[in-house]
Design a protein around this motif. Structure first.
Motif, short mmCIF file in Angstrom:
data_model
loop_
_atom_site.label_atom_id
_atom_site.label_comp_id
_atom_site.label_asym_id
_atom_site.label_seq_id
_atom_site.Cartn_x
_atom_site.Cartn_y
_atom_site.Cartn_z
N LEU A 163 0.81 -1.28 -0.07
CA LEU A 163 0.17 -0.03 0.25
C LEU A 163 0.98 1.21 0.10
O LEU A 163 1.70 1.68 1.17
N THR A 182 -11.43 -8.94 6.04
CA THR A 182 -11.52 -7.54 5.89
C THR A 182 -10.41 -6.85 6.37
O THR A 182 -10.05 -7.26 7.53
N SER A 185 -7.94 0.09 7.21
CA SER A 185 -6.84 1.03 6.95
C SER A 185 -7.27 2.31 7.40
O SER A 185 -8.28 2.82 7.04
N PHE A 193 -10.68 3.30 5.54
CA PHE A 193 -11.19 2.36 4.36
C PHE A 193 -11.19 1.06 4.76
O PHE A 193 -10.41 0.39 5.65
N TRP A 195 -11.32 -2.87 3.11
CA TRP A 195 -10.84 -3.39 1.91
C TRP A 195 -11.04 -5.15 1.91
O TRP A 195 -10.81 -5.78 2.93
N GLU A 196 -11.25 -5.76 0.67
CA GLU A 196 -11.35 -6.94 0.80
C GLU A 196 -10.03 -7.83 0.41
O GLU A 196 -8.97 -7.49 -0.01
N CYS A 197 -9.46 -8.77 1.47
CA CYS A 197 -8.37 -9.11 1.64
C CYS A 197 -7.89 -9.77 0.35
O CYS A 197 -6.64 -9.42 0.26
N LEU A 200 -8.28 -7.06 -2.70
CA LEU A 200 -8.00 -5.60 -2.27
C LEU A 200 -9.10 -4.58 -2.98
O LEU A 200 -8.59 -3.46 -3.29
N PHE A 201 -10.22 -5.07 -3.10
CA PHE A 201 -11.23 -4.32 -3.73
C PHE A 201 -11.91 -3.44 -2.51
O PHE A 201 -12.03 -4.06 -1.27
N CYS A 202 -12.09 -2.21 -2.60
CA CYS A 202 -12.45 -1.06 -1.45
C CYS A 202 -14.18 -1.53 -1.18
O CYS A 202 -14.72 -1.32 -2.31
N LYS A 203 -14.45 -2.11 -0.02
CA LYS A 203 -15.64 -2.41 0.15
C LYS A 203 -16.54 -1.00 0.70
O LYS A 203 -17.55 -0.86 0.29
N GLN A 205 -16.07 3.29 2.69
CA GLN A 205 -15.59 4.26 3.61
C GLN A 205 -16.46 4.81 4.59
O GLN A 205 -17.52 5.16 4.22
#
Length: 971
Positions: A163, A182, A185, A193, A195-197, A200-203, A205
């Motif tokens: 990142l 999940t 960050s 935020f 993220w999917e582990c 790494l899709f942003c789920k 905010q």
């Protein structure tokens, strides 16, 4: 509380007796690490982490030593020495014996606690790693630094993702949500935020917090079920987010003592299904408070102002709390002991009132409950006259006077009556009563500001002047004196302040705020006018004491005057140490129960009473040293007698010399901020400060000059040492050169001798070489002569072989000619025989002719057979002889075997014509012809045999000649 020093041990027991943590602090054991080197020092623990079971933890100190503490097995082991400080730890990996450690060189290493070997070494960060978060499965880990966060695969120890952020937006924390896939960050701009582990899709905010309670988030904590996020920062507000609805649902305001939050962690509970309700909040004052986020009630707290907590970790099952203290030690707390009071069953509804004992009142019977109508009093005891008197005074006293009302529902007049009746306050409630009598404001903020200023320069080397064995006590004394010096500059120059403060510091060492305020209240009230003649002792106060002593015991005062003993010797030592040198702990506490319960003049009257009660030994003293020893050491004196004498002096001293007329009444410290203390000659203090600063500067200049001189002297000494070393080296070189020169001369002599021996050896070798060359030359000539002889012999042999070949060819030719002649003769005889048969046929009878013809035919056949047999025998014989001659010529050295041992035997072996037919049956002419033919055959055979014998003899002679010269054949 048990304490364990790891020292230089690599393994051992954590505690040596079964831990029994107290409810008030819950500490199971305190672990420290002191080195036993020439210069002992404390190794501070920096990080700690629990494993998945919660019964084992690892801790690392600033030198890189990593220990494993097995709380279930009561063992500790040193598992690694990394030689550098660790910045983060993680112990909940998939392989239970492995752990991750982030080091000061920005790398992350994985070690095994069983084999103590390095498993992997991961690099990639460019700044210090301050957080390691491990996935619930133990397969992945996230390491976070200020500029980046990296995702690692713990099966291959390879980096999966990184990142990267802008430099303007730093990272606060990146971690896995418990029991989910999940990643959360959190950045320094308050953006959060999810993220999917895997992808790494942003789920989602989280929205920004409201402006009315906007704080910069620095610390975070999540419940075990991953539904609630707690966030805090440099404020006493806590934000609780619901991660399912992604909304801020509660803001909790901590007490005013909390100004900043340093760490957050939820306390797990086995029965809440992961929805933790208790949150631990570590604030800037080093105290970790545990609150219920639903009821917002403070449940319990760990740590204190003098023993602050730096960081804490809670075990996964919620049984233990491991805290790294500010002094570098490690405390293990029992959650069960801390929550024992909270989890107690409710009190019974039925309560029984018991009668008081008839003989004596106990300390627990002194609890007073103030009601609106009358004051409840303890029952009268028949065996105590003092109690009866006190009760009579109680009947006439005005207990509800406003001036006697104290905080927490206490009454000063009532406490004085009880104190006179029992002589002291109960030990269990003494500190509570003192805080009420002194009306301490407990100004946490003001005191924290004084503490935050650090150690005053005057008390930096306090341990040199006052060597105290307990480091904790010395540290508390240093902090308290520094706070007093920061409060008022006069206390930085007061030489007796450590003596005055030490007994209170020792008594309140676990609560520095109360300690400071008790000493400050004592100075303001009981030390009035002490600093008016600074830096000299308070002459005015000592004069009051001398006047009272002159009124009550002139003889003792005259004795002091006769021996030149002033009040600075018999009164001032008792005041500046507040009687701590001459009284035991119990006596001192009993005395100050009375001092704090009375007018400030009570302290001065105590000095007079102590001298009066000690008049007998004092009158026997004649030397000044004896007086000094008496007022600086404990004496055989009953403190109860002294206290009764003080009360007597307070009542019988005339008003004109009574100290209470010259001292103000008790004044408590102001709440919020401490009052300004300026009851001292400011110009003197300023002058002393200036002088001290000048002296300090002069001392610094002197130290610098001395350091320069010492450096110069060190350089001179170093130069002298170097010169001496150089001269010694030169002397050694000279001696070594002489030794080597002698060695060279000896070597040269040896070489000369060796050369002489070598020349002799060369001469001998030359002679031997000449002899060898001569012998070799002779051998060569002999060899050439032998070769020539061998060549001649070879030529002779070649000639002999050629002659033999020619003889053999001649013999063979002759034998073939004889055979041809014989064959022609036989043919002629057969022809003649046929003619004779034909002639005979005409002369004899036909029958006879037939018989004779048959006989001749028979004889002829017999002769043919005999001739054929004879030819065959001759051919065989000739062939055998020729083969034998050839073989004998080829192998001349072999011994000749006799071929013809008996010519008659050989000849007998040949077929004879006489054997083949009967002579009686033949015709006479035929018989004659056959006999003549046989004689011719025998003659021819004998000739052939003789020729063969001659040929054999000649070949045998040649073969013997060759056998006699074998060296020629070999050549």
């Amino acid at each position: 509380m048990q304490s364990t020093d790891l020292g230089n041990k690599e393994s051992g027991k954590i505690w040596h007796r079964k831990p029994s943590p107290a409810t008030r602090d819950g500490i199971i054991v305190n672990i420290i690490h002191n080195t036993s080197d020439y210069h002992p020092k404390v190794l501070r623990f920096l990080n700690v982490a629990f494993d998945g079971t919660g019964d084992c933890l690892i801790a690392g100190d600033h030198q890189g030593n990593i220990y494993v503490f097995d709380l279930y097995g009561n063992r500790f082991n040193l598992v690694q020495r990394t030689a550098q400080a660790c910045t983060a730890l993680a112990f909940n990996l998939r392989r239970k014996s492995e752990f991750l450690v982030a080091l000061a060189d920005y790398s992350i290493k994985c070690f095994d606690t069983v084999t103590k070997e390095l498993v992997s070494w991961m690099r990639g960060h460019e700044s210090s790693v301050f957080s390691i978060s491990v996935h619930a499965s133990g397969k992945y880990a996230i390491t976070t630094s200020s500029d980046t966060a990296q995702l690692w695969d713990l099966d291959t120890f390879q980096r999966k993702r990184k990142l990267n952020i802008r430099q303007s937006v730093g990272i606060q924390k990146v971690f896995f949500l418990p029991l989910s896939n999940t990643i959360l960050s959190c950045f320094k701009d308050n953006s959060i935020f999810a993220w999917e582990c895997d992808t790494l899709f942003c789920k989602y905010q989280l929205p920004a917090p409201p402006e009315s309670s906007s704080i910069l988030y620095k610390v975070f904590a999540v419940t075990r079920d991953g539904r609630i996020l707690a966030a805090g920062g440099k404020s006493n507000h806590l934000h609780l987010w619901c991660l399912e609805t992604r909304q801020l649902f509660r803001i909790i305001q901590m007490p005013t003592k909390v100004r900043a939050i340093r760490h957050l962690e939820f306390l797990p509970d086995s029965f809440d299904a992961g929805s933790n309700q208790v949150l631990g909040v570590l604030s800037q004052d080093g105290i970790m408070r545990f609150i219920n986020i639903q009821t917002c009630k403070l449940l319990f707290e760990i740590g204190s102002l003098d023993e602050g907590i730096s960081s804490s970790v809670i075990s996964p099952h919620g049984r233990y709390i491991a805290s790294i203290m500010e002094n570098g030690s490690l405390n293990i707390y029992s959650v069960q002991a801390l929550t024992q009071e909270i989890n107690k069953p409710p009190l019974p509804l039925v309560k029984v009132i018991e009668d008081l004992p008839k003989n004596k009142l106990s300390s627990s019977d002194l609890k007073m409950k103030v009601t609106s109508g009358r004051v409840q009093q303890p029952a009268k005891s028949r065996g105590s006259k003092i109690q009866t008197r006190i009760l009579k005074q109680d009947l006439t006293g005005d207990f509800e006077s406003k001036k006697n009302e104290l905080p927490d529902g206490l009454n000063k007049k009532c406490l004085q009556i009880l104190l006179k009746g029992y002589g002291e306050y109960p030990t269990k409630y003494r500190m509570f009563i003192w805080r009420s009598l002194l009306q301490l404001p407990e100004n946490h903020t003001a005191f924290s500001s004084l503490i935050d200023k650090g150690t005053h320069v005057t008390f930096l080397n306090l341990q040199k002047k006052y060597p105290i064995k307990s480091r904790k006590l010395l540290r508390v004394l240093q902090r308290t004196l520094s706070a007093l010096a920061h409060w008022s500059v006069i206390f930085s120059d007061t030489p007796y302040l450590p003596l005055l403060a030490f007994p209170f510091v020792k008594l309140f060492q676990n609560n520095q705020l109360i300690c400071f305020e008790v000493i400050a209240t004592l100075i303001i009230n009981w030390c009035q006018h002490w600093f008016e003649y600074f830096p000299n002792p308070p002459i005015n106060i000592l004069s009051m004491i001398e006047n009272v002593l002159a009124f009550h015991d002139k003889e003792l005062l005259q004795h002091f005057i006769d021996h030149d003993i002033t009040s600075q010797l018999y009164a001032w030592p008792l005041l500046e140490t507040v009687f701590s040198e001459v009284l035991t702990r119990e006596e001192w506490l009993k005395l100050f129960d009375n001092i704090f319960s009375n007018h400030p003049s009570f302290l001065l009257m105590t000095v007079v009473a102590y001298n009066i009660c000690s008049r007998v030994p004092l009158l026997n003293c004649n030397l000044k040293d004896d007086f000094e020893f008496f007022f600086h050491h404990r004496n055989n004196l009953d403190i109860n007698v002294v206290i009764r004498q003080v009360y007597h002096l307070m009542e019988t001293t005339p008003t004109d010399i009574h100290p209470d007329s010259m001292l103000n009444v008790f004044v408590a410290l102001t709440k919020g901020q401490y009052p300004v203390f300026n009851q001292y000659p400011k110009f003197i203090v300023d002058y002393q400060t200036q002088e001290r600063e000048r002296i300090r500067n002069d001392e610094l200049d002197y130290l610098r000059e001395r350091q320069t001189v010492e450096d110069m002297q060190a350089e001179v000494d170093q130069q002298r040492v170097e010169d001496e070393a150089w001269y010694q080296k030169q002397e050694l070189l000279r001696k070594a050169e002489e030794t080597r020169r002698e060695m060279l001369l000896q070597e040269e002599e040896k070489i000369i001798q060796q050369r002489q021996r070598l020349a002799a050896v060369k001469r001998e070798l030359k002679v031997k070489e000449m002899h060898l060359q001569d012998a070799a030359r002779r051998r060569f000539l002999k060899l050439q002569q032998d070769q020539q002889e061998m060549e001649l012999r070879r030529l002779d042999d070649e000639i002999g072989r050629k002659d033999l070949t020619e003889n053999q060819a001649a013999v063979a030719k002759e034998m073939r000619a004889d055979a041809d002649a014989y064959r022609r003769k036989v043919d002629l005889e057969e022809h003649m025989f046929h003619k004779l048969i034909e002639a005979g046929e005409t002369q004899s009878q036909k029958t006879q002719k037939w018989k004779e013809a048959e006989g001749k035919e028979f004889c002829l056949r017999s002769a043919k057979k005999a001739s054929a047999l004879s030819d065959a025998s001759r051919k065989w014989f000739l062939k055998q002889e020729i083969n034998a001659a050839v073989e004998h010529a080829e192998n001349p050295c072999h011994k000749e075997e006799p071929r013809f041992q008996n010519e008659q035997e050989d000849s007998s072996c040949l077929p004879r014509t006489s054997h083949l037919n009967d002579s009686s049956e033949m015709h006479p002419s035929t018989q004659i012809s056959l006999n003549r033919r046989a004689v011719e055959w025998d003659t021819t055979e004998q000739n052939l045999i003789q020729k063969v014998r001659n040929l054999r003899q000649r070949l045998t002679a040649q073969a013997r000649h060759r056998c006699q010269t074998p060296h020629l054949l070999a050549a």
